[in-house]
Write a protein that holds these residues in place. Structure first.
Motif, PDB file in Angstrom:
ATOM      1  N   GLU A  82       0.741  -0.722  -0.261  1.00  0.00           N
ATOM      2  CA  GLU A  82       0.299   0.139   0.222  1.00  0.00           C
ATOM      3  C   GLU A  82       0.552   1.876   0.385  1.00  0.00           C
ATOM      4  O   GLU A  82       0.347   2.668  -0.221  1.00  0.00           O
ATOM      5  N   LEU A  83       2.304   1.166   0.190  1.00  0.00           N
ATOM      6  CA  LEU A  83       2.608   2.326   0.310  1.00  0.00           C
ATOM      7  C   LEU A  83       3.133   2.907  -1.180  1.00  0.00           C
ATOM      8  O   LEU A  83       2.491   2.400  -2.759  1.00  0.00           O
ATOM      9  N   GLU A  84       2.492   4.434  -1.360  1.00  0.00           N
ATOM     10  CA  GLU A  84       2.900   5.116  -2.441  1.00  0.00           C
ATOM     11  C   GLU A  84       3.929   5.268  -3.897  1.00  0.00           C
ATOM     12  O   GLU A  84       5.143   5.923  -2.693  1.00  0.00           O
ATOM     13  N   GLU A  85       4.896   4.909  -4.700  1.00  0.00           N
ATOM     14  CA  GLU A  85       5.479   5.213  -5.234  1.00  0.00           C
ATOM     15  C   GLU A  85       7.033   4.545  -3.967  1.00  0.00           C
ATOM     16  O   GLU A  85       8.208   5.136  -4.346  1.00  0.00           O
ATOM     17  N   ALA A  86       7.000   3.327  -3.721  1.00  0.00           N
ATOM     18  CA  ALA A  86       7.889   3.182  -2.818  1.00  0.00           C
ATOM     19  C   ALA A  86       9.597   2.459  -3.564  1.00  0.00           C
ATOM     20  O   ALA A  86       9.176   1.622  -4.494  1.00  0.00           O
ATOM     21  N   ASP A  90      12.621   1.274   0.626  1.00  0.00           N
ATOM     22  CA  ASP A  90      11.426   1.345   1.554  1.00  0.00           C
ATOM     23  C   ASP A  90      10.786   0.384   1.456  1.00  0.00           C
ATOM     24  O   ASP A  90      10.156  -0.201   2.616  1.00  0.00           O
ATOM     25  N   TYR A 202       8.951  -7.369  -6.528  1.00  0.00           N
ATOM     26  CA  TYR A 202       9.142  -6.033  -7.187  1.00  0.00           C
ATOM     27  C   TYR A 202      10.123  -5.181  -6.903  1.00  0.00           C
ATOM     28  O   TYR A 202       9.744  -4.322  -7.631  1.00  0.00           O
ATOM     29  N   TYR A 206      10.156  -2.842 -10.178  1.00  0.00           N
ATOM     30  CA  TYR A 206      10.297  -1.397  -9.614  1.00  0.00           C
ATOM     31  C   TYR A 206      10.849  -1.115 -11.117  1.00  0.00           C
ATOM     32  O   TYR A 206      11.759  -0.388 -12.061  1.00  0.00           O
TER      33      TYR A 206
END
Length: 217
Positions: A82-86, A90, A202, A206
């Motif tokens: 749920e982190l945005e643009e992590a 992070d 992830y 990314y």
């Protein structure tokens, strides 16, 4: 010997031993329900989430996690997803922090179990001492085989019953406490394994997004 007779024969230490046994049984039942729920549900849920994420279906992965927020690993994954643009760092930090926050729940009641395991035999030993004191107090050398024999027998019975009761409570609690400790260790290993897989996915996603962004420029 009936249970009420055993309780009476064990003397005063049987009261705290009874309290410990009732507390242990209640906590053991709660932990059994907790671990059965985890073992029966979480592995399939985690595999589905990872499959969704491999297919870049992040929305379905998050929706499935939100439907299973009573599972620790679901809350751990959600904290990162749920982190945005992590950045990958992070993301990894979010996974580790959320996992640390779940440890007290996974180890719940362990200190109470350890306390019961330690104190129950000591209470049994205290009952032994009290029973022997009562035996010697009622012993009259000039009345061996006479009317005081009943007091001696009662004291010895108290000593033996209290010792056995303390050991039974401790052994019973230790059996389940070690089982829960093993389940906890397996759970931590499972969180680390699947958390590592999610982190790797992830990182790949990314990097691919960054490469595509560079190509557009």
């Amino acid at each position: 010997m009936a249970i009420n007779n055993i309780f009476t024969a064990g003397g005063v230490v049987m009261i705290p031993l009874l309290g410990f046994s009732v507390l242990a049984v209640a906590l053991i039942i709660e932990r059994i329900r907790f671990w059965v729920m985890l073992v029966s549900r979480q592995r399939r849920m985690v595999q589905e989430v990872l499959n969704f994420y491999r297919l870049n279906n992040v929305v379905s992965a998050i929706a499935l996690l939100q439907q299973n927020t009573n599972l620790p690993i679901a809350r751990i994954f959600l904290a990162a997803l749920e982190l945005e643009e992590a950045t990958p760092e992070d993301f990894r930090l979010a996974l580790e922090t959320a996992a640390q926050a779940e440890i007290p729940l996974l180890k719940r009641f362990q200190n109470i179990f350890d306390t019961i395991i330690s104190l129950a035999p000591l209470l049994g030993l205290l009952g032994t001492v009290l029973g022997l004191i009562a035996s010697f107090a009622s012993l009259n050398i000039g009345d061996i085989g006479g009317t005081q024999t009943a007091g001696v027998t009662s004291g010895i019975s108290e000593a033996l019953v209290s010792t056995a009761s303390g050991l039974v409570v401790a052994i019973f609690t230790l059996l389940f406490a070690n089982t829960f400790r093993g389940l906890y260790q397996r759970q931590i290993a499972m969180i680390q394994e699947n958390g590592g897989q999610l982190e790797l996915l992830y990182r790949r996603r990314y990097e691919q997004a960054r490469i595509k962004a560079d190509d557009r420029r």
